[in-house]
Enzyme design. Structure first.
Site, PDB file in Angstrom:
ATOM      1  N   GLU A   1       0.823  -1.210   0.000  1.00  0.00           N
ATOM      2  CA  GLU A   1       0.000   0.000   0.000  1.00  0.00           C
ATOM      3  C   GLU A   1       0.863   1.268   0.000  1.00  0.00           C
ATOM      4  OE1 GLU A   1      -3.165   0.880  -0.249  1.00  0.00           O
ATOM      5  OE2 GLU A   1      -4.084  -1.097  -0.386  1.00  0.00           O
TER       6      GLU A   1
ATOM      7  N   GLU B   1       2.141   1.627  -3.535  1.00  0.00           N
ATOM      8  CA  GLU B   1       1.090   2.046  -4.484  1.00  0.00           C
ATOM      9  C   GLU B   1       0.749   3.524  -4.329  1.00  0.00           C
ATOM     10  OE1 GLU B   1      -1.288  -2.227  -4.772  1.00  0.00           O
ATOM     11  OE2 GLU B   1      -2.349  -0.482  -3.979  1.00  0.00           O
ATOM     12  N   GLU B   2       0.687   3.964  -3.091  1.00  0.00           N
ATOM     13  CA  GLU B   2       0.182   5.324  -2.848  1.00  0.00           C
ATOM     14  C   GLU B   2       1.271   6.390  -2.898  1.00  0.00           C
ATOM     15  OE1 GLU B   2      -3.897   4.384  -0.403  1.00  0.00           O
ATOM     16  OE2 GLU B   2      -2.225   5.228   0.715  1.00  0.00           O
TER      17      GLU B   2
END
Lengths: 289, 289
Positions: A144, A147-148
């Site tokens: 995460e 991805e962010e």
């Protein structure tokens, strides 16, 4: 008429799968006849696993007193509890989502923050999101954060977690784990966020964070930063993941470790225990994906 | 024909509830017309919440390309993702069960152990079981230890937890928390287990436990006891629950704490954060039940 056959379980129940039956001419009567048969044999919980291509079975089962237990994309599981004088003890389907956030600091002590493009809270937050099926907590945090923000990280420990009830659907809950993480390459400062999810992303100094108003940095996130400082001051204790081997439970009956029987296969697999023991290096578990 | 109306969400989706429609004469055509309308408006995720009494809708929706998302006892939720060039980003339904066990020691240092009546592992274990909806971890531990042994306890801390994949249903996982707990009345030694769940139950000395063969006391449980000893030696650090107030997210739009607008209601509620801060006395949260 068909008397349905299914897999029996150790709790005195039976699971029928619709895919096992090519053609059932009178489904309603077959269900009724099967229920009579099962009642006479003191069978307890009845489970019907209805494949999506057989979804016409669903209203017929509902008419015969079945209720829904859960669904996944390609099937609905219906149940009926037969004992009349005993409380229904069928286990519930999961109702808790797992979220993981990364509290990532660089060498200068700046904190990695982002803003979501959509959601109920649009202020600054730690990058993170929902864990995927079969994903360990640290793996979800690594994925995460990458991805962010585009930053590759490694996990140090779990700092804290929040248990939140009333999340999204009726009677659902959420566990939100905050992991302390550090960049794999301390010199990588360039960010590369996903434009569909992230509307803003930066390394923010503690002075800048201190100046943010509440609507831009929620008290909840601020309290996590206070907890992080306590953790730094405490000499880096925290909840680590350790690998641990346990034998496969499902392959065996009565006793767990009866490897003396040749007919039984003992499969060992690895899981992670999060706790306060000796710390071992974290090896992301790609095997299960 | 009916063009269905439903609740729009912040992600560009719409939720239609079957209960809102008393009579739909041509459901198939109404779904088709509604889908055309929604596509022309660039609506993204379509959700159909089908009440159990309307379950004849389910095969019709499946025929029009809907798949199952989840079900609770009285409804099935079906979804269809409309954007043709974009990945489906509909959130997944929970897939993780929460289990809680109590590692309970009395003044003499004996450990409270039990054996299940049914299950895959029938050796000695710590009392515990599945958390109920809206139940905090420590509350689940208190309840399960009492149900299985008759001993009233208070929680001290979370010692460790295990993340286990492949639990019961496809792609499901389990989080199993082990809490250190002590009897409310140190002099209560009498046990009163539930006969339906428990086949045996006792306070066992460390010497007796050491003598148990592996099939009677699994290595996994033994490793938890080793971890408990480390925790005792460490000066009683552990993962405590703290109460923390956060504003209700759902009542507000854009910004979280905009209490200056009269039309918005800011509801504060309490949740527990489990972490390493100052310890506060644990107050079981009966309010949510």
């Amino acid at each position: 008429m068909v008397i349905f056959e299914g897999k029996t379980d150790i709790f005195g129940g039976i699971t029928v799968r619709s895919e096992s039956y090519n053609k059932v001419t009178d489904l309603k009567q077959s269900i009724r006849d099967s229920l009579s048969e099962w009642k006479s044999k003191a069978i307890r919980g009845i489970w019907f696993h209805v494949d999506i291509k057989d979804s016409w079975w669903i209203p017929v089962l509902v008419d015969e007193g079945f209720i829904f237990h859960h669904a996944q994309s390609n099937y609905v599981m219906l149940t009926k509890w037969l004992p009349e004088k005993e409380e229904n003890t069928l286990p519930r389907y999961p109702f808790t989502t797992i979220g993981v956030a990364g509290l990532v600091a660089n060498n200068a002590g700046d904190i990695l923050l982002m803003k979501e493009r959509r959601g109920n809270y649009l202020g600054w937050k730690y990058p993170g999101g929902a864990a995927e099926p079969n994903e360990d907590i640290f793996d979800a945090g690594i994925r995460e954060v990458f991805e962010e923000t585009g930053i590759q990280t490694k996990p140090i420990c779990i700092l804290c977690f929040r248990h939140f009830h009333g999340f999204r659907y009726k009677d659902n809950s959420d566990l939100y784990f905050v992991c302390v993480m550090k960049p794999v390459d301390e010199n990588q400062i360039e960010l590369n966020p996903c434009p569909r999810e992230t509307s803003a992303c930066c390394w923010m100094s503690r002075e800048e964070i201190a100046k943010l108003p509440q609507e831009e940095f929620h008290n909840f996130h601020r309290s996590i930063l206070e907890r992080y400082d306590k953790w730094l001051a405490s000499g880096r204790k925290g909840c680590h993941a350790e690998q641990f081997n346990v034998p496969e439970l499902k392959k065996q009956k009565k006793s767990l470790l009866s490897t003396n029987s040749k007919s039984k296969i003992t499969t060992y697999y690895t899981l992670h225990i999060y706790g306060y023991g000796e710390r071992v290096p974290y090896a992301p578990n790609r095997r299960r994906k």
